[in-house]
Design a protein around this motif. Structure first.
Motif, PDB file in Angstrom:
ATOM      1  N   GLN A  42      41.594  35.631  35.114  1.00 53.50           N
ATOM      2  CA  GLN A  42      42.731  35.401  33.824  1.00 53.50           C
ATOM      3  C   GLN A  42      43.202  36.912  33.931  1.00 53.50           C
ATOM      4  O   GLN A  42      42.835  37.886  33.886  1.00 53.50           O
ATOM      5  CB  GLN A  42      41.550  35.384  32.505  1.00 53.50           C
TER       6      GLN A  42
ATOM      7  N   GLN B 197      46.020  39.050  31.806  1.00 54.96           N
ATOM      8  CA  GLN B 197      46.625  39.745  30.650  1.00 54.96           C
ATOM      9  C   GLN B 197      47.823  40.549  30.755  1.00 54.96           C
ATOM     10  O   GLN B 197      47.529  41.481  31.815  1.00 54.96           O
ATOM     11  CB  GLN B 197      45.427  40.282  29.779  1.00 54.96           C
TER      12      GLN B 197
ATOM     13  N   VAL C 284      48.869  43.550  28.534  1.00 57.65           N
ATOM     14  CA  VAL C 284      48.832  44.702  27.457  1.00 57.65           C
ATOM     15  C   VAL C 284      49.929  45.537  27.276  1.00 57.65           C
ATOM     16  O   VAL C 284      50.148  46.295  28.100  1.00 57.65           O
ATOM     17  CB  VAL C 284      47.475  45.367  27.477  1.00 57.65           C
TER      18      VAL C 284
ATOM     19  N   CYS D 284      53.807  48.298  29.704  1.00 57.92           N
ATOM     20  CA  CYS D 284      53.089  46.996  29.689  1.00 57.92           C
ATOM     21  C   CYS D 284      52.306  47.009  31.096  1.00 57.92           C
ATOM     22  O   CYS D 284      52.993  46.965  32.183  1.00 57.92           O
ATOM     23  CB  CYS D 284      54.089  45.620  29.479  1.00 57.92           C
TER      24      CYS D 284
ATOM     25  N   ALA E 277      49.883  44.651  33.642  1.00 63.90           N
ATOM     26  CA  ALA E 277      49.217  43.373  33.895  1.00 63.90           C
ATOM     27  C   ALA E 277      47.580  43.702  34.518  1.00 63.90           C
ATOM     28  O   ALA E 277      47.772  44.617  35.268  1.00 63.90           O
ATOM     29  CB  ALA E 277      49.896  42.616  34.959  1.00 63.90           C
TER      30      ALA E 277
ATOM     31  N   GLY F 262      43.686  41.815  35.541  1.00 58.38           N
ATOM     32  CA  GLY F 262      42.925  40.281  36.048  1.00 58.38           C
ATOM     33  C   GLY F 262      43.313  40.138  37.402  1.00 58.38           C
ATOM     34  O   GLY F 262      43.439  41.088  38.072  1.00 58.38           O
TER      35      GLY F 262
ATOM     36  N   TYR G  78      53.539  34.887  32.421  1.00 58.17           N
ATOM     37  CA  TYR G  78      52.756  35.876  31.502  1.00 58.17           C
ATOM     38  C   TYR G  78      53.590  36.651  30.567  1.00 58.17           C
ATOM     39  O   TYR G  78      54.732  37.091  31.039  1.00 58.17           O
ATOM     40  CB  TYR G  78      51.568  36.507  32.138  1.00 58.17           C
TER      41      TYR G  78
ATOM     42  N   GLY H 263      53.119  39.365  27.018  1.00 58.40           N
ATOM     43  CA  GLY H 263      52.290  40.275  26.447  1.00 58.40           C
ATOM     44  C   GLY H 263      52.427  39.921  24.986  1.00 58.40           C
ATOM     45  O   GLY H 263      52.902  38.969  24.619  1.00 58.40           O
ATOM     46  N   GLN H 264      51.518  40.608  24.010  1.00 56.02           N
ATOM     47  CA  GLN H 264      51.303  40.251  22.824  1.00 56.02           C
ATOM     48  C   GLN H 264      52.359  40.680  21.762  1.00 56.02           C
ATOM     49  O   GLN H 264      52.436  40.052  20.740  1.00 56.02           O
ATOM     50  CB  GLN H 264      49.825  40.941  22.067  1.00 56.02           C
TER      51      GLN H 264
END
Length: 119
Positions: free
Chosen positions: A1, A3, A5, A22, A24, A26, A108, A110-111
């Protein structure tokens, strides 16, 4: 997976600077374009800047000459250096990356991290 961040963001005065990063993580085979977007309530998410794997970049007209996107391919990390910040730069900033994992490509996100420019 996979992510993404993000870190950085916060409150800064007009004319100030702020840096976002940021990373990445996984199971990542390849990372292509990486980008920063931003969004304010009631408006569509807009592209701030994008950088290719070989570090070619392009920017929204509103941030040209003030913002700079860079990346570290060894760390799968993208950065956004924001200078001469204006109140209208206030937004939630999202990083985005096109990543290949186990043979398939997808985008993908980020939050999101809040940037608030105010005196």
């Amino acid at each position: 997976q996979v992510q993404l961040v993000e870190s950085g963001g916060g409150l800064v005065q007009p004319g100030g600077s702020l840096s976002l990063s940021c990373q990445a993580s996984g199971t990542i085979f390849h990372v292509a374009d990486m980008a920063w977007f931003r969004q304010v309530p009631g408006k569509d998410r807009e592209l701030v800047g994008r950088i290719t794997a070989d570090s070619r970049s392009n920017y929204a007209d509103s941030v040209k000459g003030r913002f700079a996107v860079s990346r570290d391919n060894h760390k799968n990390t993208v950065y956004l250096q924001m200078n001469s910040l204006k109140p209208e730069d206030s937004a939630v900033y999202y990083c985005n990356a096109a990543i290949q994992t186990r043979g398939s490509w997808r985008d993908y996100w980020g939050q999101g991290t809040q940037v608030f420019v105010s005196s």
